[in-house]
Design a protein around this motif. Structure first.
Motif, PDB file in Angstrom:
ATOM      1  N   PRO A 499       0.817  -1.220   0.000  1.00 22.04           N
ATOM      2  CA  PRO A 499       0.000   0.000   0.000  1.00 22.04           C
ATOM      3  C   PRO A 499       0.847   1.264   0.000  1.00 22.04           C
ATOM      4  O   PRO A 499       0.451   2.292  -0.536  1.00 22.04           O
ATOM      5  N   ASP A 500       2.028   1.177   0.598  1.00 13.69           N
ATOM      6  CA  ASP A 500       2.860   2.375   0.707  1.00 13.69           C
ATOM      7  C   ASP A 500       3.501   2.716  -0.636  1.00 13.69           C
ATOM      8  O   ASP A 500       4.362   1.988  -1.141  1.00 13.69           O
ATOM      9  N   GLU A 501       3.117   3.848  -1.175  1.00 15.02           N
ATOM     10  CA  GLU A 501       3.565   4.174  -2.530  1.00 15.02           C
ATOM     11  C   GLU A 501       4.891   4.918  -2.578  1.00 15.02           C
ATOM     12  O   GLU A 501       5.305   5.383  -3.626  1.00 15.02           O
ATOM     13  N   TYR A 502       5.573   5.022  -1.433  1.00 15.75           N
ATOM     14  CA  TYR A 502       6.926   5.585  -1.449  1.00 15.75           C
ATOM     15  C   TYR A 502       7.988   4.479  -1.408  1.00 15.75           C
ATOM     16  O   TYR A 502       9.180   4.779  -1.405  1.00 15.75           O
ATOM     17  N   PRO A 592       9.266  23.083   3.408  1.00 17.97           N
ATOM     18  CA  PRO A 592       7.890  22.773   3.825  1.00 17.97           C
ATOM     19  C   PRO A 592       6.907  22.708   2.652  1.00 17.97           C
ATOM     20  O   PRO A 592       6.043  21.839   2.621  1.00 17.97           O
ATOM     21  N   GLU A 593       7.044  23.618   1.687  1.00 19.96           N
ATOM     22  CA  GLU A 593       6.039  23.649   0.609  1.00 19.96           C
ATOM     23  C   GLU A 593       6.139  22.435  -0.320  1.00 19.96           C
ATOM     24  O   GLU A 593       5.251  22.168  -1.114  1.00 19.96           O
ATOM     25  N   LYS A 594       7.249  21.689  -0.206  1.00 24.58           N
ATOM     26  CA  LYS A 594       7.388  20.513  -1.085  1.00 24.58           C
ATOM     27  C   LYS A 594       7.055  19.213  -0.351  1.00 24.58           C
ATOM     28  O   LYS A 594       7.020  18.146  -0.948  1.00 24.58           O
ATOM     29  N   ARG A 595       6.815  19.298   0.942  1.00 21.66           N
ATOM     30  CA  ARG A 595       6.712  18.081   1.742  1.00 21.66           C
ATOM     31  C   ARG A 595       5.519  17.199   1.402  1.00 21.66           C
ATOM     32  O   ARG A 595       5.601  15.989   1.470  1.00 21.66           O
ATOM     33  N   ALA A 596       4.407  17.808   1.074  1.00 22.75           N
ATOM     34  CA  ALA A 596       3.217  16.979   0.855  1.00 22.75           C
ATOM     35  C   ALA A 596       3.155  16.444  -0.574  1.00 22.75           C
ATOM     36  O   ALA A 596       2.331  15.600  -0.878  1.00 22.75           O
ATOM     37  N   TRP A 597       3.992  16.925  -1.440  1.00 20.72           N
ATOM     38  CA  TRP A 597       3.887  16.558  -2.862  1.00 20.72           C
ATOM     39  C   TRP A 597       5.208  15.989  -3.343  1.00 20.72           C
ATOM     40  O   TRP A 597       5.833  16.515  -4.258  1.00 20.72           O
ATOM     41  N   LEU A 598       5.639  14.941  -2.711  1.00 16.85           N
ATOM     42  CA  LEU A 598       6.990  14.444  -3.013  1.00 16.85           C
ATOM     43  C   LEU A 598       7.153  14.049  -4.470  1.00 16.85           C
ATOM     44  O   LEU A 598       8.149  14.405  -5.104  1.00 16.85           O
ATOM     45  N   TYR A 599       6.184  13.323  -5.013  1.00 19.29           N
ATOM     46  CA  TYR A 599       6.359  12.871  -6.403  1.00 19.29           C
ATOM     47  C   TYR A 599       6.359  14.035  -7.399  1.00 19.29           C
ATOM     48  O   TYR A 599       6.828  13.902  -8.514  1.00 19.29           O
ATOM     49  N   GLU A 600       5.809  15.146  -6.978  1.00 25.07           N
ATOM     50  CA  GLU A 600       5.826  16.285  -7.900  1.00 25.07           C
ATOM     51  C   GLU A 600       7.115  17.089  -7.779  1.00 25.07           C
ATOM     52  O   GLU A 600       7.412  17.941  -8.607  1.00 25.07           O
ATOM     53  N   TYR A 602      10.297  15.541  -6.391  1.00 29.79           N
ATOM     54  CA  TYR A 602      11.514  14.733  -6.295  1.00 29.79           C
ATOM     55  C   TYR A 602      11.432  13.535  -7.230  1.00 29.79           C
ATOM     56  O   TYR A 602      10.339  12.999  -7.465  1.00 29.79           O
ATOM     57  N   HIS A 603      12.579  13.125  -7.699  1.00 29.88           N
ATOM     58  CA  HIS A 603      12.611  11.941  -8.547  1.00 29.88           C
ATOM     59  C   HIS A 603      12.185  10.723  -7.719  1.00 29.88           C
ATOM     60  O   HIS A 603      12.560  10.607  -6.544  1.00 29.88           O
ATOM     61  N   PRO A 604      11.443   9.791  -8.327  1.00 30.40           N
ATOM     62  CA  PRO A 604      10.999   8.612  -7.558  1.00 30.40           C
ATOM     63  C   PRO A 604      12.160   7.915  -6.850  1.00 30.40           C
ATOM     64  O   PRO A 604      11.998   7.433  -5.723  1.00 30.40           O
ATOM     65  N   LEU A 605      13.332   7.882  -7.483  1.00 29.48           N
ATOM     66  CA  LEU A 605      14.445   7.151  -6.854  1.00 29.48           C
ATOM     67  C   LEU A 605      14.885   7.823  -5.554  1.00 29.48           C
ATOM     68  O   LEU A 605      15.273   7.156  -4.593  1.00 29.48           O
ATOM     69  N   PHE A 606      14.827   9.137  -5.526  1.00 35.74           N
ATOM     70  CA  PHE A 606      15.161   9.856  -4.294  1.00 35.74           C
ATOM     71  C   PHE A 606      14.191   9.427  -3.184  1.00 35.74           C
ATOM     72  O   PHE A 606      14.588   9.143  -2.059  1.00 35.74           O
TER      73      PHE A 606
END
Ligand code: BGC
Length: 783
Positions: A499-502, A592-600, A602-606
């Motif tokens: 379920p965890d998509e990270y 902070p402004e990037k925390r909720a939208w990681l896939y938008e 950061y690269h998935p590998l990060f």
């Protein structure tokens, strides 16, 4: 994680009230006031059809299961990637109704609007708008508009307009519009989707108007589905006193009513709208189908349909309502009812449709069905309205053929693999690491089915459909893993996403392995039961599925040898084999402004290389099978996952709250509960415009019933471990179990269980066996 906010609407027990018309908050409010009956969904837009742009509003009308496909473009496609998309299609709008007082058009953006209130009555399932409007030229009218999407007539939206000239007599024109030049807003609701659908996708086949009726039929360009819709009207004073005319073009049309309005005399227009597709009637007879339906609705009249709506809704609340008393209880009460209202109205009920993650309230997630239905929504229906639960399971059963075909694409010679995202039963997820790799969907469906069977005792369903579903889902597990020598011959399942998509494409995801094992166990038990009790049924299944008892032998071996990742040092179950090797997450590196939208951002590998988790994963498995873990184990794991989970999915906090209850972290449980109870009503995630978060909404119910009251169903027996959050005086809810209705009331020093319906019921309270042997009987425990 969403940020808790102030109440947006006045805090009321049974209503949601908008007190002013406001362009800035319109898009979100359209979702708040969206109505549905599980077949039709219509957003809470205004009848005047204001020209909102893609950032401020979306006229939305949907029919469950009605989608358009586009060719999906991949930069680099892999074998098995879905080639055609499925998007819930935004359909022609018939709500549009314009009112003219003389030459002046009613618009809340002109003149003066007073005494304004738009009220959603959650109790009745009716949306009402009332206002007093003064035109720029000084004409004053009172307007009241009522709207419902009928539960009694699933193809019908019913509306009623009341127009009262307050200070003038003169011509009043009402124009009832059919607008078929519509398109989806995918650009805004899902900017990462580049295939649309963009532009108008329905090709008009027919559009006519006659007397007070208007009709449209159109076909989608790629999925080749036909939709028909129309409206019919009743005007009082009667139509004959009014001049009625109409016009019809290729993509739009209108009926015009011209009335000589008199000061102080109300003009009433009832409008009935019908949607039907070629799944309801053969394409050639859709016009008769729609016309008949409209005539029936008109003959019954708005008032009668509203009475029926109330009856239907009251029946739902009679079982499903949860009452809370205590500090801030009114706010929570409103939040819970809002959640239950949307969950209830959004579920497909015809056995051919499921329930979207956004219900039918918007275009978010392209209207797709996910595991949200089985793991979050179904338990609510199983205990409050098992008939709806059964119909949702029917939908999955009805798509077994597509799931079998998908399993073959994935290289499994036997069994069925359900799609991660879908409408028509085929996989619609374009990014397999976050999509098809979520094999756990199979076990989730099996889990929900098993819960349904336990709670209802529906043996005929088990024989007709359940056993087959359990066998077909189990077969894929038996082919997806291997007994790995390097793990002492234990059964390992690699390259899946839990379920965890990270944390994607991982080996031995704890949740997946646990749920797969229990799926296999349910299948083994199903086969053993049939062998004993109904060999003919088993034989038929063996024939139909080419199934042999050797397979069940293999399943047993897997069950005994399932591998689970374990961290000796911390004595916890890591999310997967590699989880503890990943770099600890350092939130201070992320603005902070990037925390909720990681896939938008950061690269998935990060994201994947860090040790953190988007949402409840292993913890969810432990809640669903909590009897398999000691309290101490649960506590250690909870403490660990508490540290590493970011709750970036709305599906997370309610589950943490439930586990927190189980291990006695009551205050934390309460905080989690409060995070989920009003998440949508107060728009914590700032994306409510795109549609409801159905899973979290249903999760709130679970947070109370499975969390605070500790309900678990184990081997078909009910267990309660109730606790009371310190701020509450009491809470009450009801559940259906094997034909009985049990009312549970939890107070500080007293638990009360009443058998409201049924002959007898047995359950456990803190491990003590309780039996109530007659209807009306009560068990009281002092605490
Ligand atoms: C979650 C999934 C969920 C989907 C639809 C995603 O953000 O991670 O678990 O199924 O949303 O609600």
């Amino acid at each position: 994680m969403g940020v808790r906010k102030e109440a947006i609407y006045p805090v009321q027990e049974w209503e949601i009230t908008e007190t002013e018309f406001c362009r800035e908050t319109n898009y979100r409010n359209e979702t708040t006031f969206s109505l549905s009956n599980g077949y039709i969904g219509t957003r809470g837009t205004y009848e005047e059809a204001y020209p909102f742009d893609v950032d401020t509003g979306l006229e939305g009308n949907f029919v469950n299961g009605f989608y358009e496909s586009e060719k999906i473009r991949y930069g680099e496609a892999n074998f098995g990637s879905p080639l055609l998309s499925q998007s819930l299609l935004n359909l022609p709008n018939l709500k549009e109704t314009r009112i003219y007082l003389g030459e002046e058009e009613f618009s809340m953006e002109a003149g003066r609007t007073e005494e304004y209130a738009r009220v959603l009555s959650m109790k009745d399932g009716v949306l009402t708008r009332r206002l007093l409007w003064t035109s720029p030229g000084g004409r004053k009218v009172r307007i009241e508009i009522r709207r419902l999407v009928s539960f009694d007539m699933k193809h019908i939206i019913a509306m009623q307009y009341e127009i009262l000239p307050v200070n003038f007599s003169g011509t009043v024109r009402i124009v009832s519009v059919l607008q078929a030049d519509v398109e989806n807003h995918t650009r805004k609701t899902n900017p990462i989707v580049d295939y649309g659908p963009f532009g108008r996708k329905l090709k008009p086949l027919e559009l006519w108007a006659d007397n007070t009726e208007i009709f449209y039929k159109g076909i989608t360009q790629t999925s080749r589905l036909t939709i028909a819709c129309g409206s019919i009207h009743t005007l009082s004073p009667s139509e004959s006193a009014a001049a009625v005319s109409h016009e019809a073009h290729a993509c739009d049309g209108a009926i015009y009513f011209e009335v000589q309005g008199k000061e102080g005399e109300k003009i009433t227009l009832e409008k009935f709208i019908c949607y039907a597709s070629d799944r309801d009637a053969a394409e050639g007879s859709l016009d008769t189908f729609v016309s008949d339906m409209l005539r029936k609705a008109k003959a019954r009249g708005y008032r009668q349909l509203e009475e029926k709506q109330k009856e239907y809704m009251h029946q739902f609340w009679e079982t499903a309502d949860i009452e809370i008393e205590g500090e801030n209880s009114m706010e929570l009460q409103q939040g819970i009812r809002f959640n239950l209202f949307h969950v209830f109205q959004s579920a497909g009920r015809d056995g051919r449709t499921g329930m979207g993650a956004k219900g039918l309230s918007g275009e978010g997630y392209e209207g797709h069905y996910f595991w949200d239905t089985e793991m979050y929504v179904l338990p609510v229906f199983i205990y409050t309205d098992p008939e709806v639960a059964r119909r949702l399971l029917d939908y999955r059963y009805g798509t077994l053929e597509q799931a079998r075909a998908r399993a073959r694409v994935l290289g499994h010679e036997k069994g069925a693999l359900f799609p991660w995202r879908t409408i028509n039963g085929e996989e619609a997820s374009t990014y397999y690491p976050l999509g098809t790799a979520q094999y756990h969907i199979n076990a989730d469906i099996a889990y929900a089915l098993a819960l349904y069977l336990q709670a209802t005792g529906d043996l005929s369903y088990f024989k007709e459909k359940g056993a087959e579903l359990l066998i077909e889902t189990a077969r894929v597990w038996a082919d997806a893993g291997s007994f790995a020598e390097c793990r002492g011959g234990k059964y390992c399942i690699c390259s899946v996403t839990g379920p965890d998509e990270y944390n994607v494409l991982v080996d031995n995801n704890f949740y997946t392995n646990l749920m797969a094992r229990e799926n296999l166990r349910d299948a083994v038990n199903a086969v053993a039961y049939l062998r004993e009790q109904d060999p003919a049924c088993l034989e038929a299944l063996e024939k139909k599925l080419g199934f042999s008892m050797d397979e069940a032998g293999l399943w047993e071996r897997i069950i005994e040898n399932m591998y689970f990742p374990y961290d000796e040092a911390r004595q916890i179950y890591p999310l997967d084999d590699g989880f503890m090797m990943r770099r600890p997450w350092d939130e201070s590196r992320i603005p902070p402004e990037k925390r909720a939208w990681l896939y938008e951002n950061y690269h998935p590998l990060f994201i994947m290389r860090h040790r953190m988790s988007k949402q409840a994963d292993a913890i969810l498995g432990m809640y669903l099978h909590s009897s398999l873990f000691t309290e101490e184990e649960l506590r250690r794991n909870y403490d660990f996952y508490q540290e590493v989970t970011l709750h970036h999915s709305s599906l997370s906090t309610c589950i943490f709250g439930i586990v927190a209850c189980e291990i006695g972290y009551v205050e934390e449980a309460y905080r989690y509960f409060a995070d989920s109870a009003r998440m949508d009503l107060d728009d914590y995630h700032n994306n409510f415009y795109a549609g409801i978060h159905a899973a979290n909404m249903a999760g709130t119910w679970q947070a109370i019933v499975n969390g605070f009251a500790g309900l678990r169903c184990c081997n078909s027996e009910l267990h309660f471990k109730p606790i009371l959050p310190p701020l509450w005086k009491k809470y009450t809810f009801k559940i259906k179990y094997r034909g009985s209705l049990l009312r549970v009331c939890v107070e500080k020093d007293r638990l009360e269980f009443t058998l409201e319906k049924g002959e007898s019921i047995q359950f456990y309270v803190h491990s003590k066996k309780v039996r109530i042997s007659e209807e009306g009987g009560t068990y009281i425990e002092k605490v």
